[in-house]
Every structure is written in structure tokens, then in C-alpha cells.
Design a protein around this motif. Sequence first.
Motif, mmCIF file in Angstrom:
data_model
loop_
_atom_site.group_PDB
_atom_site.id
_atom_site.type_symbol
_atom_site.label_atom_id
_atom_site.label_comp_id
_atom_site.label_asym_id
_atom_site.label_seq_id
_atom_site.Cartn_x
_atom_site.Cartn_y
_atom_site.Cartn_z
ATOM 1 N N THR A 91 0.841 -1.185 0.000
ATOM 2 C CA THR A 91 0.000 0.000 0.000
ATOM 3 C C THR A 91 0.882 1.242 0.000
ATOM 4 O O THR A 91 1.859 1.314 0.743
ATOM 5 C CB THR A 91 -0.937 0.039 1.226
ATOM 6 N N LEU B 237 -3.548 -7.404 3.239
ATOM 7 C CA LEU B 237 -3.827 -5.981 3.056
ATOM 8 C C LEU B 237 -3.774 -5.247 4.395
ATOM 9 O O LEU B 237 -3.235 -4.134 4.490
ATOM 10 C CB LEU B 237 -5.199 -5.794 2.399
ATOM 11 N N VAL C 197 -2.843 0.517 -4.128
ATOM 12 C CA VAL C 197 -2.636 -0.858 -3.657
ATOM 13 C C VAL C 197 -2.134 -1.661 -4.842
ATOM 14 O O VAL C 197 -2.736 -1.638 -5.918
ATOM 15 C CB VAL C 197 -3.936 -1.482 -3.122
#
Length: 504
Positions: free
Chosen positions: A312, A385, A348
Motif C-alpha cells: 500500500t 492488506l 494498492v
Amino acid sequence: MPPTVRQLLQRQSLGVTIVTAEGSIDEPIQWISSTDLLDPTPFLSDDQMLLTTGTQFMVGASSGIFVDYVRRLTANGVRALGFGTEVVRSGTPPYLVAACAGAGLPLVEVPYRTPFIAIIRWAADMLVREASARDDWALKAQQSLSLSALGSGGVHNVLAELARQLECRVVMFDSGGNVTSVHPLGSLGSHQSAELVAEVARLLNSGRRSSVAVRLGERHAVIQTLGSRNAIRGALAVADVDVLDAAAQSVVTAALALVAVSLEQHDAADRSVHIIREQMLHLLVSGHADAADQVMAAVSEPLPSEPVLVVTCDVGSSANSALEASFQRTVQDGEGRVFFARAGDQFVFIVSASDQSRISELVDSVGVRAGVSAPAVYAEFRSGLDQATRALAHALRSGTKGAVHSDRNTEGVLGLLDRGDVARRALARLAPVLREADGRDLLNCGWVWLEHNALWGPASRALGVHRHGLRARVQRLAAILELDLDAFSGRAELWALLAAYHRR
């Protein structure tokens, strides 16, 4: 081509002869005028030829009068001088011959039998034929540009054809001032090219639609920004040209229009792909990796092979089209598969764990901080994530530059919620709720309520329900789990359970 002194001399019916040709007799002449004013320069434009009978020169005039006269003409861009003999005096004045020779101004002698109007009409006919020929060329060049735009090469074909038609160099830049296309190929690299790049950067930094002509060495360059006033897409430079006439400018304008249309079409396609990528990111987060891979393969962008690293990049308020274009170009130009999507204020992207070296390349291309997850399979994407997001938060807090990889130092105590045994314990604790028909809705209401700092009003608005209805659902959730949500410890335990549940 426009008329020249050489062509005038070759027109035998006019009988014009050369007296002195210290200057070039092949320079183009844009018009021919006649006047006997001692100072006609206020009424002349550049690149003219002047005809005179010499009445402005008094008998016995000194050589200085002639020198000053010729100096004024050359200083104002007069290309040549024609002297009509046998009208006022016989032959061409020697002082005028000497002055023209000294100033490098071609001088011709016009016989009495040839009226000045005949020479002017000859030049006018030449200029009309030249204009007609240029118009025909411009029309054919515009047709060639249109045909080139229909091919698979699109913008690049148009620019290549423009360079061929104008016999010049055409360079296209993106909104960040980076060269994206050069025609002819390999023609960028000189000192003048560096000056061109600097001028384009200055123009783009102004943020306004504009066009400018600059001199680069012995030639010129015309630079035109691309895009609308509030969204400059880049710039197009037509370099190594003489000053463009109306016909050449019309060809450049046609090319700019075709490039603008192509860019708009490309933008529309890019927006569609970006939307697809964002939706595929949602599928990955929700655990539907197979469906995401099928869709991305259908658009010729299959997902990277497992195990993968989730990265990210927080761009925040610095997000702009130039930054995203730079990132997109790095993704496309590099080797290996990369999945890329925009999520709010973040970029991302996903790379295979075996292609870890690409992370620094990608992060450096946008010049921002990034968080990197541990290697994971797509079934664990949500966890990856979250790891990348926490690593990014650590990088922002600590001021660490570049890519920060997820580990125990960046994860902190909350990172323990990602452990498998913790997730299983949380799932077992929440099992009574999940057995209810509306169990998932109850868990979501509890999660949104806690995410809004346990405030009923904001949480109910986020869920689109009445606050009394939300309160009833949260109280029911608390009753099933036997938690006292009026106490901090009860709310903390519920948050930990739900966090572990969402990260599983």
C-alpha cells in the motif's frame, strides 16, 4: 516556392539584370513594392523587394545619402532593391551600387520598357501559385494524418506522420514532463533537446493551456499543451522547423486535434480499466480471488502468481494525474505481473513474492512511503492488506522512507489478532451470533458502531438505519455474547473479536 531574385532574373521577358549580388539572390520574397520615398521603412514589412526610380536622390547627392538609405532598408528586412533606369537618370547611380555592395543587398536594374507593375504582378502570380500549392499540400497532409490515426498505432502513428510531413522532430510529453514518444526514433539527445525539455517543463508547471514558439539554435520549436484548462495532459513539441506558415500550422492543428481525440478515447478506456481494478480489489478483499483472476485474465492482466506481497502507498493530497501516470508507466514498462488499483487515498498493488525487487522500483517511481505485507496466498488477501496498511501506518509515524515490510515491530500488539489460533478462538466465541438468521448483520452493526466511537447518531447514519433500531441490535448482540457494553472492557473485547473475525 515563393519568388526569388534568381527567378526574377530568369524571367527574360522582364529584362531585369543583376548589378550587384553581394547578398543571396535565393532568399524568398514575400512581396514587391515600389516607392521613391527617401525613408520608406514605416510602410514596409520583412522579406520584401523594393523598386525605385531614384527621384528621392537629389542631383549631386553624397555617397552618405545612399549608404544611409540602403542601411535603413537592410535593417528593416528588405531582401533586394530594383532600380528603374531611364526614368529620372540614365543607368544605376554608382553610389547606390557601392552602398548595396557594402551592405550585402542584391541590386538589380529594371529597363525602361518594363513597368514596375509587371514585376509586381509576376511576384503576385508566383505567390498565389505558392499559396495554392501549400494549401494542396496541407490538405493531403491532413488526409494522411487522418488515415494514420485509423491504424492500430493511434497517437504514435499520427506523430510519426506529422514528423514526416514537416520533415522535423516531434516529441510528446506526459503531464509530468516525461518524454513518451519521439519521432523520428532516437532523435532526442542533443543540448538543444535538453533546452526543449526544460521549456516544456516550464510550460507544464504553469498549469495553463498555452502555446509557445522558442528558438533552439538555428531552428525553432513550437510547443502546445494538451488537455483542458483544468486537466493538462502533457505537451506536444514540433522542433527543428523554420517559422511555420499558415499551411504548416493547419497541419499541426489537425495533428493536435487527432491526438486530443485519441487521448480522450484512451482516457475513457483507462477509466474503465481502473473501475474494473477497483472492483477486483473488492473481490479479493471479500475472498473471491478466483472470480477476480478470471476477470483480470479476460482483460489480459492476470493476477500475479501466489504467494504474493500486498503493498500500500499512501499518496493522500499529493495524488494527481502526473503521479498516477508515473506509477502506471512503471507498472507497464517493468517485467513481471503487477496488479494495481486505487483505493481512496492509497495505491494498492500486488506482486509475486519471487518478484520482490519490483517493490522498490514501484515505490521509487511515485516517491512515497509504502507498507509491504508478509507473503500470502489470495485466500489470506484481507489479512495481507491489513498487514500492509499497518506497516504503512508505522512508516508514516516513524518517518521511514521507502517500503517498510510487515514484521512484529511494525505490527505491534494488534498484529497478534492475525494469528490463526486467535482467529479460531474469535470465530468460536462468535458462533452463537452467527447461528442467528441475522447474525452477520448483528456483527456488522456492532463493528460500525465501534468504528464510530460507539456514537449512535453517526453509526446509524452510516448504516442507514434509525438509531433506536441500531441500539436494539447492538444490545441484542451484547446479550448473545454476554458482554457489558456500557463498560470499556466489554467494548474492547467486542472490538477484538470483530477485528480478528474480519482479518481471518
